[in-house]
Structures are given as structure tokens and as C-alpha cells.
Design a protein around this motif. Structure first.
Motif, PDB file in Angstrom:
ATOM      1  N   VAL A 226      33.506  73.367  58.173  1.00  0.00           N
ATOM      2  CA  VAL A 226      33.017  72.340  58.972  1.00  0.00           C
ATOM      3  C   VAL A 226      33.496  70.845  58.381  1.00  0.00           C
ATOM      4  O   VAL A 226      34.023  69.941  59.262  1.00  0.00           O
ATOM      5  CB  VAL A 226      31.439  72.117  58.390  1.00  0.00           C
ATOM      6  CG1 VAL A 226      30.719  70.863  59.022  1.00  0.00           C
ATOM      7  CG2 VAL A 226      30.632  73.227  59.291  1.00  0.00           C
ATOM      8  N   ALA A 227      33.836  70.581  57.016  1.00  0.00           N
ATOM      9  CA  ALA A 227      34.557  69.520  56.538  1.00  0.00           C
ATOM     10  C   ALA A 227      36.162  69.592  57.163  1.00  0.00           C
ATOM     11  O   ALA A 227      36.514  68.560  57.546  1.00  0.00           O
ATOM     12  CB  ALA A 227      34.818  69.640  55.004  1.00  0.00           C
ATOM     13  N   GLY A 228      36.672  70.579  57.450  1.00  0.00           N
ATOM     14  CA  GLY A 228      37.886  70.445  58.010  1.00  0.00           C
ATOM     15  C   GLY A 228      37.911  70.028  59.627  1.00  0.00           C
ATOM     16  O   GLY A 228      38.730  69.407  60.058  1.00  0.00           O
ATOM     17  N   ASN A 229      36.828  70.912  60.028  1.00  0.00           N
ATOM     18  CA  ASN A 229      36.601  70.204  61.526  1.00  0.00           C
ATOM     19  C   ASN A 229      36.302  68.663  61.715  1.00  0.00           C
ATOM     20  O   ASN A 229      36.774  68.170  62.679  1.00  0.00           O
ATOM     21  CB  ASN A 229      35.339  71.038  62.034  1.00  0.00           C
ATOM     22  CG  ASN A 229      35.271  70.806  63.678  1.00  0.00           C
ATOM     23  OD1 ASN A 229      34.663  69.909  64.107  1.00  0.00           O
ATOM     24  ND2 ASN A 229      35.918  71.663  64.410  1.00  0.00           N
ATOM     25  N   ALA A 230      35.479  68.229  60.821  1.00  0.00           N
ATOM     26  CA  ALA A 230      35.251  66.728  60.696  1.00  0.00           C
ATOM     27  C   ALA A 230      36.484  65.930  60.396  1.00  0.00           C
ATOM     28  O   ALA A 230      36.631  64.967  61.180  1.00  0.00           O
ATOM     29  CB  ALA A 230      34.120  66.750  59.551  1.00  0.00           C
ATOM     30  N   VAL A 231      37.232  66.253  59.803  1.00  0.00           N
ATOM     31  CA  VAL A 231      38.646  65.510  59.296  1.00  0.00           C
ATOM     32  C   VAL A 231      39.469  65.660  60.680  1.00  0.00           C
ATOM     33  O   VAL A 231      40.119  64.533  61.057  1.00  0.00           O
ATOM     34  CB  VAL A 231      39.491  66.280  58.432  1.00  0.00           C
ATOM     35  CG1 VAL A 231      40.764  65.554  58.132  1.00  0.00           C
ATOM     36  CG2 VAL A 231      38.454  65.808  56.874  1.00  0.00           C
ATOM     37  N   MET A 232      39.615  66.737  61.111  1.00  0.00           N
ATOM     38  CA  MET A 232      40.502  66.867  62.594  1.00  0.00           C
ATOM     39  C   MET A 232      39.969  66.076  63.615  1.00  0.00           C
ATOM     40  O   MET A 232      40.990  65.557  64.422  1.00  0.00           O
ATOM     41  CB  MET A 232      40.328  68.374  62.903  1.00  0.00           C
ATOM     42  CG  MET A 232      41.270  68.758  64.131  1.00  0.00           C
ATOM     43  SD  MET A 232      41.189  70.492  64.784  1.00  0.00           S
ATOM     44  CE  MET A 232      39.500  70.636  64.998  1.00  0.00           C
ATOM     45  N   TYR A 233      38.875  65.910  63.837  1.00  0.00           N
ATOM     46  CA  TYR A 233      38.121  64.978  64.637  1.00  0.00           C
ATOM     47  C   TYR A 233      38.156  63.484  64.556  1.00  0.00           C
ATOM     48  O   TYR A 233      37.806  62.676  65.261  1.00  0.00           O
ATOM     49  CB  TYR A 233      36.791  65.394  65.323  1.00  0.00           C
ATOM     50  CG  TYR A 233      36.942  66.816  66.358  1.00  0.00           C
ATOM     51  CD1 TYR A 233      37.270  66.469  67.674  1.00  0.00           C
ATOM     52  CD2 TYR A 233      37.062  67.933  65.834  1.00  0.00           C
ATOM     53  CE1 TYR A 233      37.236  67.592  68.436  1.00  0.00           C
ATOM     54  CE2 TYR A 233      36.930  69.049  66.917  1.00  0.00           C
ATOM     55  CZ  TYR A 233      37.281  68.926  68.321  1.00  0.00           C
ATOM     56  OH  TYR A 233      37.527  69.692  69.118  1.00  0.00           O
ATOM     57  N   ALA A 234      38.334  63.188  63.030  1.00  0.00           N
ATOM     58  CA  ALA A 234      37.926  61.868  62.938  1.00  0.00           C
ATOM     59  C   ALA A 234      39.358  61.067  63.656  1.00  0.00           C
ATOM     60  O   ALA A 234      40.129  61.529  63.709  1.00  0.00           O
ATOM     61  CB  ALA A 234      37.858  61.607  61.314  1.00  0.00           C
ATOM     62  N   HIS A 235      38.739  59.883  64.041  1.00  0.00           N
ATOM     63  CA  HIS A 235      39.925  58.860  64.730  1.00  0.00           C
ATOM     64  C   HIS A 235      39.394  57.460  64.578  1.00  0.00           C
ATOM     65  O   HIS A 235      38.249  57.388  64.763  1.00  0.00           O
ATOM     66  CB  HIS A 235      40.080  59.576  66.124  1.00  0.00           C
ATOM     67  CG  HIS A 235      41.269  58.779  66.952  1.00  0.00           C
ATOM     68  ND1 HIS A 235      41.337  57.594  67.198  1.00  0.00           N
ATOM     69  CD2 HIS A 235      42.581  59.597  67.247  1.00  0.00           C
ATOM     70  CE1 HIS A 235      42.523  57.440  67.812  1.00  0.00           C
ATOM     71  NE2 HIS A 235      43.193  58.437  67.777  1.00  0.00           N
ATOM     72  N   ALA A 236      40.525  56.592  64.458  1.00  0.00           N
ATOM     73  CA  ALA A 236      40.034  55.370  64.305  1.00  0.00           C
ATOM     74  C   ALA A 236      39.590  54.736  65.557  1.00  0.00           C
ATOM     75  O   ALA A 236      38.580  53.668  65.538  1.00  0.00           O
ATOM     76  CB  ALA A 236      41.358  54.525  64.219  1.00  0.00           C
ATOM     77  N   GLY A 257      35.078  52.668  73.717  1.00  0.00           N
ATOM     78  CA  GLY A 257      33.857  52.102  74.411  1.00  0.00           C
ATOM     79  C   GLY A 257      33.139  53.064  75.068  1.00  0.00           C
ATOM     80  O   GLY A 257      31.747  52.568  75.737  1.00  0.00           O
ATOM     81  N   LYS A 258      33.330  54.434  75.393  1.00  0.00           N
ATOM     82  CA  LYS A 258      32.698  55.214  76.234  1.00  0.00           C
ATOM     83  C   LYS A 258      32.275  56.099  75.423  1.00  0.00           C
ATOM     84  O   LYS A 258      32.563  56.528  74.325  1.00  0.00           O
ATOM     85  CB  LYS A 258      33.558  55.761  77.429  1.00  0.00           C
ATOM     86  CG  LYS A 258      34.301  54.627  78.145  1.00  0.00           C
ATOM     87  CD  LYS A 258      35.106  55.344  79.570  1.00  0.00           C
ATOM     88  CE  LYS A 258      35.672  54.347  80.226  1.00  0.00           C
ATOM     89  NZ  LYS A 258      36.344  54.846  81.321  1.00  0.00           N
ATOM     90  N   LEU A 259      30.843  56.714  75.870  1.00  0.00           N
ATOM     91  CA  LEU A 259      30.480  57.868  75.152  1.00  0.00           C
ATOM     92  C   LEU A 259      31.080  59.202  74.984  1.00  0.00           C
ATOM     93  O   LEU A 259      31.402  59.704  76.152  1.00  0.00           O
ATOM     94  CB  LEU A 259      28.958  57.937  75.518  1.00  0.00           C
ATOM     95  CG  LEU A 259      27.970  59.044  74.710  1.00  0.00           C
ATOM     96  CD1 LEU A 259      27.590  58.557  73.332  1.00  0.00           C
ATOM     97  CD2 LEU A 259      26.683  59.545  75.593  1.00  0.00           C
ATOM     98  N   PHE A 260      31.347  59.703  74.091  1.00  0.00           N
ATOM     99  CA  PHE A 260      32.196  60.986  73.784  1.00  0.00           C
ATOM    100  C   PHE A 260      31.237  62.153  73.568  1.00  0.00           C
ATOM    101  O   PHE A 260      31.446  63.168  73.925  1.00  0.00           O
ATOM    102  CB  PHE A 260      33.204  60.636  72.800  1.00  0.00           C
ATOM    103  CG  PHE A 260      34.211  61.949  72.535  1.00  0.00           C
ATOM    104  CD1 PHE A 260      35.019  62.357  73.297  1.00  0.00           C
ATOM    105  CD2 PHE A 260      33.759  62.767  71.438  1.00  0.00           C
ATOM    106  CE1 PHE A 260      35.947  63.158  73.300  1.00  0.00           C
ATOM    107  CE2 PHE A 260      34.723  63.733  71.253  1.00  0.00           C
ATOM    108  CZ  PHE A 260      35.678  63.957  72.189  1.00  0.00           C
ATOM    109  N   SER A 261      30.504  61.772  72.542  1.00  0.00           N
ATOM    110  CA  SER A 261      29.393  62.844  72.075  1.00  0.00           C
ATOM    111  C   SER A 261      28.064  62.098  71.470  1.00  0.00           C
ATOM    112  O   SER A 261      28.270  61.053  70.833  1.00  0.00           O
ATOM    113  CB  SER A 261      30.169  63.986  71.154  1.00  0.00           C
ATOM    114  OG  SER A 261      30.698  63.256  69.963  1.00  0.00           O
ATOM    115  N   VAL A 262      27.215  63.109  70.956  1.00  0.00           N
ATOM    116  CA  VAL A 262      25.996  62.625  70.333  1.00  0.00           C
ATOM    117  C   VAL A 262      25.792  63.759  69.144  1.00  0.00           C
ATOM    118  O   VAL A 262      26.222  65.128  69.535  1.00  0.00           O
ATOM    119  CB  VAL A 262      24.880  62.608  71.194  1.00  0.00           C
ATOM    120  CG1 VAL A 262      23.567  62.670  70.092  1.00  0.00           C
ATOM    121  CG2 VAL A 262      24.952  61.304  71.968  1.00  0.00           C
ATOM    122  N   MET A 263      25.395  63.476  68.002  1.00  0.00           N
ATOM    123  CA  MET A 263      25.688  64.538  66.885  1.00  0.00           C
ATOM    124  C   MET A 263      24.410  64.414  66.158  1.00  0.00           C
ATOM    125  O   MET A 263      23.894  63.239  66.042  1.00  0.00           O
ATOM    126  CB  MET A 263      26.584  64.068  66.097  1.00  0.00           C
ATOM    127  CG  MET A 263      28.024  64.356  66.537  1.00  0.00           C
ATOM    128  SD  MET A 263      29.429  64.299  65.518  1.00  0.00           S
ATOM    129  CE  MET A 263      29.127  65.668  64.345  1.00  0.00           C
TER     130      MET A 263
END
Length: 298
Positions: A226-236, A257-263
Motif C-alpha cells: 500500500v505504501a508503494g502504491n501511495a508513493v507511485m500516485y503522489a504528484h505535486a 482543479g478537477k476531482l480525480f478521486s475520493v478516498m
């Protein structure tokens, strides 16, 4: 004039009707269908013979939801994932958490009655157990009225609710949004920094991430995965906005500025134990409309 008055009365009850249907069905789309069906039946009924329109509508939407739930079970709908959610995550109730959206009483109600954990447990109950628990424990409908809907005795209906109550109490952890928020914020800070050690420390060793991208649920298990997945999707350019998701601490993620996902997050004893990521294009588009945002998937 009569029809206008009836429409106003229906709108007065709409919030409660949706609440009943959503807790029964775990889907905003199906809940809206059940509410609309209750209006159709009301508009075709002899309202002079209805003593309490609110109670009458609650009964109707409960019966409609029960029939939908029984039909779902009869069709033998099975999960693409072995987990409790099935082929798609239950539609979430999302409110941007600016600190002033709801008063404390509303926050407590939402956290107690629409939490993701509760929806998961309810989905494991039989349709009759679910109806008895939802109507009596969450909406204070008398057992005699519920028994009539189920064609059971009052004692039998009490036993259904009692059995459901035991399962709910055993399966829904206590939630406190402010405390959860601290751990959720720490999770995203570590992800943005690319700090795997901090991320793994924020996660329970057996954490489960369920991501709904619109083609079934993808499940990731274990802190390292899960941590690896979080780092992969992190973006400025991906910005997280605090939100209440089914009454618990979560985020709305925007991209340019547009909704991409909800967690949504479940935090137990200071560790994140479950994460639900809603990124299915149709679901995000619906949520974006509700939140007054544009969808990144449109």
C-alpha cells in the motif's frame, strides 16, 4: 394546489427517505430510485386516507428497498473481489470538510449512521435483518410496524434486530474524525515526500486498500504494498482536500482543479487499517456534481 402541497410534503421527507434507502441498499443510485418510486406511489394514492404522510412514505421506501435487496440476493450477485464490497464500492456520502459544513450533532449522526464500516456490516446481514435494524435502531420505527412489512411477529422482528445489532456492534470500530484526520494528513505528507518508512509506520501491517477504477475492485494488501502504491500516485499537481466520507476522515483529490478521486480511511489504534479509493469515472462524475466541482474524467 393539492399536487403542489403533496410535492412540498414529499420534499420535506426526502432527506429521511434517502437515509433509509441508502442504509438499506448502500448505493446512492438505487436509493434515489427507491425514493422516486415512493413519490410515484404517493402521487397515485388517495392521500385523504393517509393519516401520517411521513410515516407512510418511510414504510413505502423501506418496502421498495427491501424488495430491491431481496432481488439482488436472489439473482446471486457475486463479488469480483473476495472482500465484502462486491464488484464495486458502495457509493459514498461525501462532504468537503471545511470545519463549518455541519454542526457537531450532524457530524455525530453522519459518523454513526453512514460510516463505511457500518455499510460493510449491513451488507452481510440478511435483507430482513437489515430492514429491522435500519428502521428500528436508526429511524425509531416501532417493531409492530416493521413486523407488518416483513409478515412476521413482533417478537420475531425484535430477534432479527437484536441479532443484527450484535453483528453491527462487533464490526464497527468507534470513529472520531478529528483524531483520524491527524493520521490521514500524516499519510499524505509522507507520500508526497516519498518517505516509505514513514508511510509504512502510518499503516497497519495488514492494511487493505480497495481501489474502484470502474472495472471491478483492485485490492492491495500489506503495508509495504500500500505504501508503494501511495508513493507511485503522489504528484505535486494532485491536491488533497479534507472531506467527510461516510462520516469518517477522508479526502477529495483534485488534479489541476478537477476531482480525480475520493478516498476513505479507517483508523484503529493510531494505524490506518483500511483505505477505499473511489476513482470510477461515472462515480467521480456524480460526486463532482454533488460537490460543485468538475470531474477530471469528463
Amino acid at each position: 394546489m393539492q399536487q403542489e402541497w403533496l410535492a412540498e410534503r414529499f420534499e420535506d421527507e426526502r432527506r429521511q427517505l434517502f437515509g433509509v434507502a441508502y442504509r438499506m441498499l448502500g448505493s446512492t443510485t438505487e436509493a434515489e430510485d427507491a425514493v422516486q418510486e415512493s413519490w410515484v406511489r404517493l402521487s397515485r394514492s388517495d392521500t385523504d386516507a393517509i393519516d401520517n404522510i411521513g410515516a407512510w412514505l418511510t414504510t413505502v421506501v423501506a418496502r421498495v428497498s427491501l424488495n430491491m435487496l431481496r432481488s439482488r440476493k436472489t439473482r446471486g450477485e457475486v463479488s469480483l473481489d473476495a472482500g465484502p464490497f462486491g464488484a464495486a464500492l458502495p457509493d459514498p456520502v461525501v462532504v468537503l470538510d471545511d470545519g463549518a459544513t455541519q454542526d457537531p450533532a450532524e457530524r455525530a449522526m453522519l459518523a454513526d449512521s453512514v460510516s463505511m464500516a457500518l455499510l460493510v456490516v449491513l451488507d452481510q446481514l440478511s435483507p430482513d435483518e437489515r430492514l429491522a435494524f435500519v428502521l428500528h435502531d436508526l429511524f425509531a420505527v416501532p417493531f409492530d410496524e416493521i413486523a407488518t412489512m416483513l409478515d412476521r411477529s413482533s417478537d420475531s422482528t425484535r430477534q432479527l434486530a437484536s441479532r443484527a445489532r450484535r453483528r453491527v456492534r462487533g464490526g464497527t470500530p468507534q470513529r472520531e474524525v478529528a483524531a483520524q484526520r491527524e493520521f490521514v494528513d500524516a499519510f499524505f505528507a509522507a507520500a508526497q515526500d516519498g518517505d516509505l518508512d514513514r508511510l509504512i509506520g502510518a499503516l497497519h501491517p495488514e492494511v487493505v486498500l480497495r481501489a474502484d477504477l470502474g472495472q471491478g475492485i483492485t485490492t492491495y494488501r500489506g503495508a509495504a504494498k500500500v505504501a508503494g502504491n501511495a508513493v507511485m500516485y503522489a504528484h505535486a499537481d494532485r491536491v488533497t482536500h479534507p472531506a467527510l466520507v461516510n462520516g469518517a476522515a477522508g479526502v477529495a483529490v483534485t488534479f489541476h482543479g478537477k476531482l480525480f478521486s475520493v478516498m476513505a480511511f479507517t483508523v484503529v489504534d493510531g494505524r490506518i487499517t483500511e483505505i477505499e479509493a473511489y476513482a470510477a469515472p461515472t462515480q467521480v462524475a456524480k460526486l463532482a456534481e454533488t460537490l460543485g466541482l468538475e470531474s477530471a474524467h469528463s
